[in-house]
Scaffold this motif. Structure first.
Motif, PDB file in Angstrom:
ATOM      1  N   PRO A  61       0.809  -1.224   0.000  1.00  0.00           N
ATOM      2  CA  PRO A  61       0.000   0.000   0.000  1.00  0.00           C
ATOM      3  C   PRO A  61       0.848   1.283   0.000  1.00  0.00           C
ATOM      4  O   PRO A  61       0.481   2.267  -0.634  1.00  0.00           O
ATOM      5  CB  PRO A  61      -0.838  -0.126   1.276  1.00  0.00           C
ATOM      6  N   GLY A  62       1.996   1.249   0.651  1.00  0.00           N
ATOM      7  CA  GLY A  62       2.900   2.396   0.650  1.00  0.00           C
ATOM      8  C   GLY A  62       3.506   2.659  -0.717  1.00  0.00           C
ATOM      9  O   GLY A  62       4.014   3.750  -0.993  1.00  0.00           O
ATOM     10  N   MET A  63       3.439   1.657  -1.587  1.00  0.00           N
ATOM     11  CA  MET A  63       3.935   1.795  -2.956  1.00  0.00           C
ATOM     12  C   MET A  63       2.789   2.095  -3.921  1.00  0.00           C
ATOM     13  O   MET A  63       2.976   2.117  -5.130  1.00  0.00           O
ATOM     14  CB  MET A  63       4.653   0.501  -3.381  1.00  0.00           C
ATOM     15  N   GLY A  64       1.587   2.256  -3.372  1.00  0.00           N
ATOM     16  CA  GLY A  64       0.424   2.535  -4.209  1.00  0.00           C
ATOM     17  C   GLY A  64      -0.194   1.306  -4.840  1.00  0.00           C
ATOM     18  O   GLY A  64      -0.948   1.405  -5.801  1.00  0.00           O
ATOM     19  N   ILE A  65       0.091   0.120  -4.295  1.00  0.00           N
ATOM     20  CA  ILE A  65      -0.445  -1.137  -4.827  1.00  0.00           C
ATOM     21  C   ILE A  65      -1.366  -1.746  -3.777  1.00  0.00           C
ATOM     22  O   ILE A  65      -0.945  -1.997  -2.645  1.00  0.00           O
ATOM     23  CB  ILE A  65       0.688  -2.126  -5.173  1.00  0.00           C
ATOM     24  N   GLU A  66      -2.596  -1.977  -4.149  1.00  0.00           N
ATOM     25  CA  GLU A  66      -3.559  -2.574  -3.232  1.00  0.00           C
ATOM     26  C   GLU A  66      -3.300  -4.074  -3.095  1.00  0.00           C
ATOM     27  O   GLU A  66      -3.096  -4.765  -4.092  1.00  0.00           O
ATOM     28  CB  GLU A  66      -4.986  -2.335  -3.720  1.00  0.00           C
ATOM     29  N   ALA A  67      -3.322  -4.563  -1.880  1.00  0.00           N
ATOM     30  CA  ALA A  67      -3.027  -5.972  -1.615  1.00  0.00           C
ATOM     31  C   ALA A  67      -4.039  -6.914  -2.257  1.00  0.00           C
ATOM     32  O   ALA A  67      -3.695  -8.040  -2.603  1.00  0.00           O
ATOM     33  CB  ALA A  67      -2.959  -6.213  -0.106  1.00  0.00           C
ATOM     34  N   ASP A  68      -5.275  -6.459  -2.473  1.00  0.00           N
ATOM     35  CA  ASP A  68      -6.283  -7.371  -3.003  1.00  0.00           C
ATOM     36  C   ASP A  68      -6.121  -7.670  -4.488  1.00  0.00           C
ATOM     37  O   ASP A  68      -6.835  -8.503  -5.029  1.00  0.00           O
ATOM     38  CB  ASP A  68      -7.692  -6.860  -2.713  1.00  0.00           C
ATOM     39  N   VAL A  69      -5.163  -7.038  -5.166  1.00  0.00           N
ATOM     40  CA  VAL A  69      -4.903  -7.334  -6.577  1.00  0.00           C
ATOM     41  C   VAL A  69      -3.677  -8.225  -6.750  1.00  0.00           C
ATOM     42  O   VAL A  69      -3.271  -8.519  -7.860  1.00  0.00           O
ATOM     43  CB  VAL A  69      -4.752  -6.044  -7.425  1.00  0.00           C
ATOM     44  N   VAL A  70      -3.093  -8.658  -5.642  1.00  0.00           N
ATOM     45  CA  VAL A  70      -1.889  -9.477  -5.656  1.00  0.00           C
ATOM     46  C   VAL A  70      -2.290 -10.942  -5.541  1.00  0.00           C
ATOM     47  O   VAL A  70      -3.201 -11.289  -4.793  1.00  0.00           O
ATOM     48  CB  VAL A  70      -0.963  -9.078  -4.482  1.00  0.00           C
ATOM     49  N   GLY A  71      -1.602 -11.803  -6.288  1.00  0.00           N
ATOM     50  CA  GLY A  71      -1.862 -13.234  -6.210  1.00  0.00           C
ATOM     51  C   GLY A  71      -0.703 -13.957  -5.558  1.00  0.00           C
ATOM     52  O   GLY A  71       0.454 -13.626  -5.808  1.00  0.00           O
ATOM     53  N   VAL A  72      -1.016 -14.930  -4.719  1.00  0.00           N
ATOM     54  CA  VAL A  72      -0.003 -15.752  -4.064  1.00  0.00           C
ATOM     55  C   VAL A  72      -0.373 -17.215  -4.268  1.00  0.00           C
ATOM     56  O   VAL A  72      -1.485 -17.623  -3.963  1.00  0.00           O
ATOM     57  CB  VAL A  72       0.087 -15.441  -2.544  1.00  0.00           C
ATOM     58  N   LEU A  73       0.571 -17.978  -4.807  1.00  0.00           N
ATOM     59  CA  LEU A  73       0.374 -19.417  -4.981  1.00  0.00           C
ATOM     60  C   LEU A  73       1.347 -20.158  -4.079  1.00  0.00           C
ATOM     61  O   LEU A  73       2.506 -19.766  -3.972  1.00  0.00           O
ATOM     62  CB  LEU A  73       0.653 -19.837  -6.427  1.00  0.00           C
ATOM     63  N   HIS A  74       0.874 -21.217  -3.447  1.00  0.00           N
ATOM     64  CA  HIS A  74       1.766 -22.084  -2.687  1.00  0.00           C
ATOM     65  C   HIS A  74       1.122 -23.445  -2.497  1.00  0.00           C
ATOM     66  O   HIS A  74      -0.073 -23.603  -2.672  1.00  0.00           O
ATOM     67  CB  HIS A  74       2.157 -21.451  -1.344  1.00  0.00           C
ATOM     68  N   GLY A  75       1.967 -24.408  -2.169  1.00  0.00           N
ATOM     69  CA  GLY A  75       1.496 -25.750  -1.874  1.00  0.00           C
ATOM     70  C   GLY A  75       0.868 -26.458  -3.060  1.00  0.00           C
ATOM     71  O   GLY A  75       0.994 -26.046  -4.210  1.00  0.00           O
ATOM     72  N   MET A 120       4.811 -18.417  -4.769  1.00  0.00           N
ATOM     73  CA  MET A 120       4.926 -17.580  -5.954  1.00  0.00           C
ATOM     74  C   MET A 120       4.000 -16.398  -5.742  1.00  0.00           C
ATOM     75  O   MET A 120       2.850 -16.559  -5.353  1.00  0.00           O
ATOM     76  CB  MET A 120       4.496 -18.353  -7.199  1.00  0.00           C
ATOM     77  N   ILE A 121       4.515 -15.204  -5.990  1.00  0.00           N
ATOM     78  CA  ILE A 121       3.717 -14.007  -5.808  1.00  0.00           C
ATOM     79  C   ILE A 121       3.708 -13.219  -7.113  1.00  0.00           C
ATOM     80  O   ILE A 121       4.721 -13.135  -7.798  1.00  0.00           O
ATOM     81  CB  ILE A 121       4.248 -13.167  -4.623  1.00  0.00           C
ATOM     82  N   VAL A 122       2.533 -12.713  -7.482  1.00  0.00           N
ATOM     83  CA  VAL A 122       2.367 -11.922  -8.696  1.00  0.00           C
ATOM     84  C   VAL A 122       1.776 -10.578  -8.289  1.00  0.00           C
ATOM     85  O   VAL A 122       0.689 -10.521  -7.699  1.00  0.00           O
ATOM     86  CB  VAL A 122       1.457 -12.619  -9.723  1.00  0.00           C
ATOM     87  N   ILE A 123       2.521  -9.509  -8.597  1.00  0.00           N
ATOM     88  CA  ILE A 123       2.148  -8.164  -8.173  1.00  0.00           C
ATOM     89  C   ILE A 123       1.996  -7.274  -9.401  1.00  0.00           C
ATOM     90  O   ILE A 123       2.963  -7.068 -10.136  1.00  0.00           O
ATOM     91  CB  ILE A 123       3.231  -7.576  -7.243  1.00  0.00           C
ATOM     92  N   PRO A 124       0.806  -6.720  -9.628  1.00  0.00           N
ATOM     93  CA  PRO A 124       0.654  -5.782 -10.737  1.00  0.00           C
ATOM     94  C   PRO A 124       1.595  -4.594 -10.540  1.00  0.00           C
ATOM     95  O   PRO A 124       1.720  -4.060  -9.434  1.00  0.00           O
ATOM     96  CB  PRO A 124      -0.803  -5.324 -10.639  1.00  0.00           C
ATOM     97  N   ALA A 125       2.289  -4.206 -11.617  1.00  0.00           N
ATOM     98  CA  ALA A 125       3.245  -3.098 -11.529  1.00  0.00           C
ATOM     99  C   ALA A 125       3.464  -2.492 -12.908  1.00  0.00           C
ATOM    100  O   ALA A 125       3.554  -3.223 -13.899  1.00  0.00           O
ATOM    101  CB  ALA A 125       4.579  -3.582 -10.962  1.00  0.00           C
ATOM    102  N   SER A 126       3.576  -1.189 -12.935  1.00  0.00           N
ATOM    103  CA  SER A 126       3.906  -0.519 -14.186  1.00  0.00           C
ATOM    104  C   SER A 126       5.388  -0.727 -14.483  1.00  0.00           C
ATOM    105  O   SER A 126       6.161  -1.118 -13.608  1.00  0.00           O
ATOM    106  CB  SER A 126       3.609   0.975 -14.078  1.00  0.00           C
TER     107      SER A 126
END
Length: 137
Positions: A39-53, A98-104
């Motif tokens: 959030p401090g970087m202007g990215i909302e956590a609810d648009v991030v994907g995390v895969l594991h297991g 694995m984490i996927v973060i939307p970013a310009s």
């Protein structure tokens, strides 16, 4: 606040990741400081994907007509299938997330530094029409 609840093992992109940074981080709670910093970087956590297991592997692995098949076709079209999918598959099998973060494009290096600072590796930026390695395997 538990940042992981809504983002775990969900479809993280449709046909292909676009304008996103993806990477592997150690399993467990290593994603929590990453999610807290976004959030401090202007990215909302609810648009991030995390895969594991096992559930994360099922999403990533190719299945007929599934998200994994579409991801595989995207990587094949760029010649990165073996390098990227195998890295992510291997990481998930070893207990990493694995984490996927939307970013310009301009924000990609800051996001990559955040991942690397939390033990991340195999970090790639998926732009429109290109893939760029931001860390080593």
């Amino acid at each position: 606040m538990d940042f992981m609840v809504q983002q775990e093992n969900v479809k993280i992109f449709g046909l292909r990741p676009v304008e996103a940074v993806a990477g592997l981080v150690p399993g467990g709670r290593h994603c929590v400081p990453i999610m807290a910093a976004l959030p401090g970087m202007g990215i909302e956590a609810d648009v991030v994907g995390v895969l594991h297991g096992a559930a994360g592997l099922r999403i990533l692995d190719p299945e007929p007509h599934g998200i994994g098949q579409r991801v595989l076709r995207f990587f094949e079209s760029w010649g990165y299938q073996d390098e990227i999918i195998k890295l992510y598959d291997e990481g998930l099998r070893k207990g990493e997330s694995m984490i996927v973060i939307p970013a310009s494009y301009p924000d990609r290096t800051a996001v990559a530094r955040l991942l690397a600072g939390n033990g991340g590796h195999a970090v790639f930026y998926f732009g429109v029409g290109h893939v760029e390695s931001l860390t080593g395997p």
